[in-house]
Write a protein that holds these residues in place. Structure first.
Motif, PDB file in Angstrom:
ATOM      1  N   ARG A  18       0.831  -1.214   0.000  1.00  0.00           N
ATOM      2  CA  ARG A  18       0.000   0.000   0.000  1.00  0.00           C
ATOM      3  C   ARG A  18       0.860   1.256   0.000  1.00  0.00           C
ATOM      4  O   ARG A  18       0.553   2.227  -0.695  1.00  0.00           O
ATOM      5  N   LEU A  19       1.938   1.242   0.758  1.00  0.00           N
ATOM      6  CA  LEU A  19       2.837   2.393   0.760  1.00  0.00           C
ATOM      7  C   LEU A  19       3.456   2.578  -0.622  1.00  0.00           C
ATOM      8  O   LEU A  19       3.546   3.700  -1.126  1.00  0.00           O
ATOM      9  N   ARG A  23       2.932   5.933  -2.910  1.00  0.00           N
ATOM     10  CA  ARG A  23       4.084   6.706  -3.393  1.00  0.00           C
ATOM     11  C   ARG A  23       4.108   6.749  -4.921  1.00  0.00           C
ATOM     12  O   ARG A  23       4.435   7.780  -5.519  1.00  0.00           O
ATOM     13  N   LEU A  24       3.742   5.656  -5.573  1.00  0.00           N
ATOM     14  CA  LEU A  24       3.665   5.628  -7.028  1.00  0.00           C
ATOM     15  C   LEU A  24       2.636   6.635  -7.527  1.00  0.00           C
ATOM     16  O   LEU A  24       2.890   7.390  -8.471  1.00  0.00           O
ATOM     17  N   LEU A  25       1.474   6.668  -6.882  1.00  0.00           N
ATOM     18  CA  LEU A  25       0.420   7.585  -7.306  1.00  0.00           C
ATOM     19  C   LEU A  25       0.776   9.037  -7.010  1.00  0.00           C
ATOM     20  O   LEU A  25       0.412   9.933  -7.781  1.00  0.00           O
ATOM     21  N   SER A  74      -5.565   8.052  -8.497  1.00  0.00           N
ATOM     22  CA  SER A  74      -4.605   9.126  -8.259  1.00  0.00           C
ATOM     23  C   SER A  74      -4.545   9.400  -6.761  1.00  0.00           C
ATOM     24  O   SER A  74      -5.458   9.046  -6.009  1.00  0.00           O
ATOM     25  N   ALA A  75      -3.459  10.020  -6.358  1.00  0.00           N
ATOM     26  CA  ALA A  75      -3.304  10.382  -4.950  1.00  0.00           C
ATOM     27  C   ALA A  75      -4.338  11.441  -4.595  1.00  0.00           C
ATOM     28  O   ALA A  75      -4.670  12.301  -5.407  1.00  0.00           O
ATOM     29  N   ASP A  76      -4.856  11.371  -3.404  1.00  0.00           N
ATOM     30  CA  ASP A  76      -5.751  12.402  -2.882  1.00  0.00           C
ATOM     31  C   ASP A  76      -4.862  13.396  -2.131  1.00  0.00           C
ATOM     32  O   ASP A  76      -4.521  13.191  -0.971  1.00  0.00           O
TER      33      ASP A  76
END
Length: 111
Positions: A18-19, A23-25, A74-76
């Motif tokens: 999950r981390l 980080r990828l997103l 995508s990252a929030d």
């Protein structure tokens, strides 16, 4: 951010895959990535990835949107900023030199 919300977000990040996904997103930016590409990059099976994405989404760390037949993640960034703000809210005890490099590292996240 309240303590239970912070605990949920930190718990979501307290897993290697999950981390790595988060980080990828973050690196992918606002355009995000389709689930298949995330699975390949992180090296997890699609059904396992689905569980990880659900947990990150419930923790307000990622968002998803449909693009045709694909789901793009995508990252929030709002959730990420809220978590970072919570973590450093009591930082430094009035001594900014303690957190100087931390403030520099988080400067990229300023709205």
């Amino acid at each position: 951010m309240q303590l239970p919300t912070a605990v949920e977000a930190l718990s979501a990040l307290a897993h290697g895959h999950r981390l790595a996904v988060f980080r990828l997103l973050v690196r992918a930016g606002a355009d995000g990535l389709p689930a298949g590409e995330i699975a390949r990059e992180v090296g997890v099976l699609p059904n396992t990835l689905s569980t990880h994405l659900t947990i990150l989404g419930h923790a307000s760390l990622i968002r998803s949107r449909r693009d045709g037949r694909s789901v793009i993640y995508s990252a929030d960034y709002d959730g990420m900023r809220d978590l970072l703000a919570f973590l450093v809210a009591d930082c430094c005890a009035g001594r900014p030199e303690i957190c100087g490099s931390l403030a520099d590292a988080a400067a990229c996240c300023a709205p």
